[in-house]
Design an enzyme around this catalytic site. Sequence first.
Site, PDB file in Angstrom:
ATOM      1  CB  SER A  42      12.408  -8.493 -11.684  1.00 17.42           C
ATOM      2  OG  SER A  42      13.121  -7.648 -10.801  1.00 17.42           O
ATOM      3  CG  ASP A 327       6.607  -5.145  -6.586  1.00 15.21           C
ATOM      4  OD1 ASP A 327       7.597  -4.369  -6.621  1.00 15.21           O
ATOM      5  OD2 ASP A 327       6.602  -6.253  -7.163  1.00 15.21           O
ATOM      6  CG  HIS A 330       9.768  -4.805  -9.267  1.00 20.17           C
ATOM      7  ND1 HIS A 330       9.350  -5.842  -8.474  1.00 20.17           N
ATOM      8  CD2 HIS A 330      10.951  -5.176  -9.789  1.00 20.17           C
ATOM      9  CE1 HIS A 330      10.263  -6.818  -8.529  1.00 20.17           C
ATOM     10  NE2 HIS A 330      11.237  -6.439  -9.316  1.00 20.17           N
TER      11      HIS A 330
END
Length: 364
Positions: A42, A327, A330
């Site tokens: 990610s 978040d 991240h």
Amino acid sequence: MASSNFLSTLLLLPLSLYTALSLVPAAEAGPKVPALYVFGDSTADVGNNNFLPGAQAKANFPHYGLDFPLSRPTGRFSNGYNGIDFLAMHMGFRRSPPPFLYVASKISMNRLKGVNFASGGSGILDSTGSTITMTEQIRHFRTIQSNLSMRMTIDAKNLMLSKSIFLISTGGNDIFGYFSQNKFPNATQKQLFIATLVSACQGHLEEMYNLGARKFAIVDVPPIGCCPYPRSLNPTGGCIEALNDLALGFNKAIKVLLQNLSLNLRGMKYSIGSSYEVVSNIIKKPYALGFKEVKTACCGSGKFNGEGACMPNATYCSDRRGYLFWDMLHPTHATSKLAGFAIYHGSLQFAAPINIRQLVEASN
Ligand SMILES: *[C@@H]1O[C@H](CO)[C@@H](O)[C@H](O)[C@H]1NC(C)=O
Ligand SMILES: *[C@@H]1O[C@H](CO)[C@@H](O)[C@H](O)[C@H]1NC(C)=O
Ligand SMILES: *[C@@H]1O[C@H](CO)[C@@H](O)[C@H](O)[C@H]1NC(C)=O
Ligand SMILES: *[C@@H]1O[C@H](CO)[C@@H](O)[C@H](O)[C@H]1NC(C)=O
């Protein structure tokens, strides 16, 4: 730690000047390499997971992309660009190349100046996550490179690939997965786990080399124990040091691996960019680097906004430039921008044995 590193140098500049300095060059000059191929999790995904119906790790809904052009959620796990986008910009691209699963359905990929295969939730090990594994990402690349033979001679293809950059950002999910099963590994167990990761990494890198890759840019694992999610699990609210230890152990081991590989694989060149160093520096000296909040995520819910995901019903901060984390897991656009600059142009503390700019400029 070197006192003359570039972050210290930046600290000497008045903050207004620092802010005014454009950390990212205009892409007008055009790409400095023929193509950029991106692999990973990610931290690098720019939308592949949007095409996976069952995937848990997704970011194609608000408030993701709030600060992306047109406030568009693209599948990047960021409020804006991710670190890969900034590295791509430094290489003269507009941003990351498009996600594989997007272009696969649209156009002939042969014409593209690169593809992004990264998939949120994936790792180095095939057993990590349930999205597109590294093995599958490389298999997709194999299809593309074999298709290139239909458009150019073998020599032209080999030359093109040897000048292209293979950018890899992964490892964090393997460590999270291991830690969730082994909260208190002893030294032997840790060593064994890291050896497993390194051996899998070696397999992936050799596979890419055999497919024509020569220039490898690796982004190491950041201090993942300091993300808002692990912090929210720690009764003291501190970083989970066991996670950071594993990250450090892995980062150390891939340095040895890459050095070994480069001695044995003819023509291979590499740069390891240290997101670990960048994030640690921000946590240590947030104000000097323009950050004010390094524990709590901008978007999410619960303790440190690390207990609940950044869902459309979650709250988000207004001063997103001041936050290290977007978040629960991240970084923000602001963090990624600084990281991209440090890894591309930085001193040995941030990228070794050469930085990514030197890797890009190196002749084959
Ligand atoms: C590879 O080439 C074949 C035949 O032209 C095409 O059908 C396929 O979509 C191509 N695949 C990729 C990934 O470019
Ligand atoms: C580490 O843990 C494993 C599994 O519990 C055990 O077999 C081994 O003896 C331990 N090693 C050390 C050095 O404590
Ligand atoms: C690196 O190479 C040395 C000597 O060939 C070997 O002993 C060592 O196990 C290798 N390490 C890794 C991580 O590949
Ligand atoms: C958002 O909605 C989900 C259900 O869709 C719920 O589980 C969660 O608690 C909500 N979060 C907040 C911050 O209200």
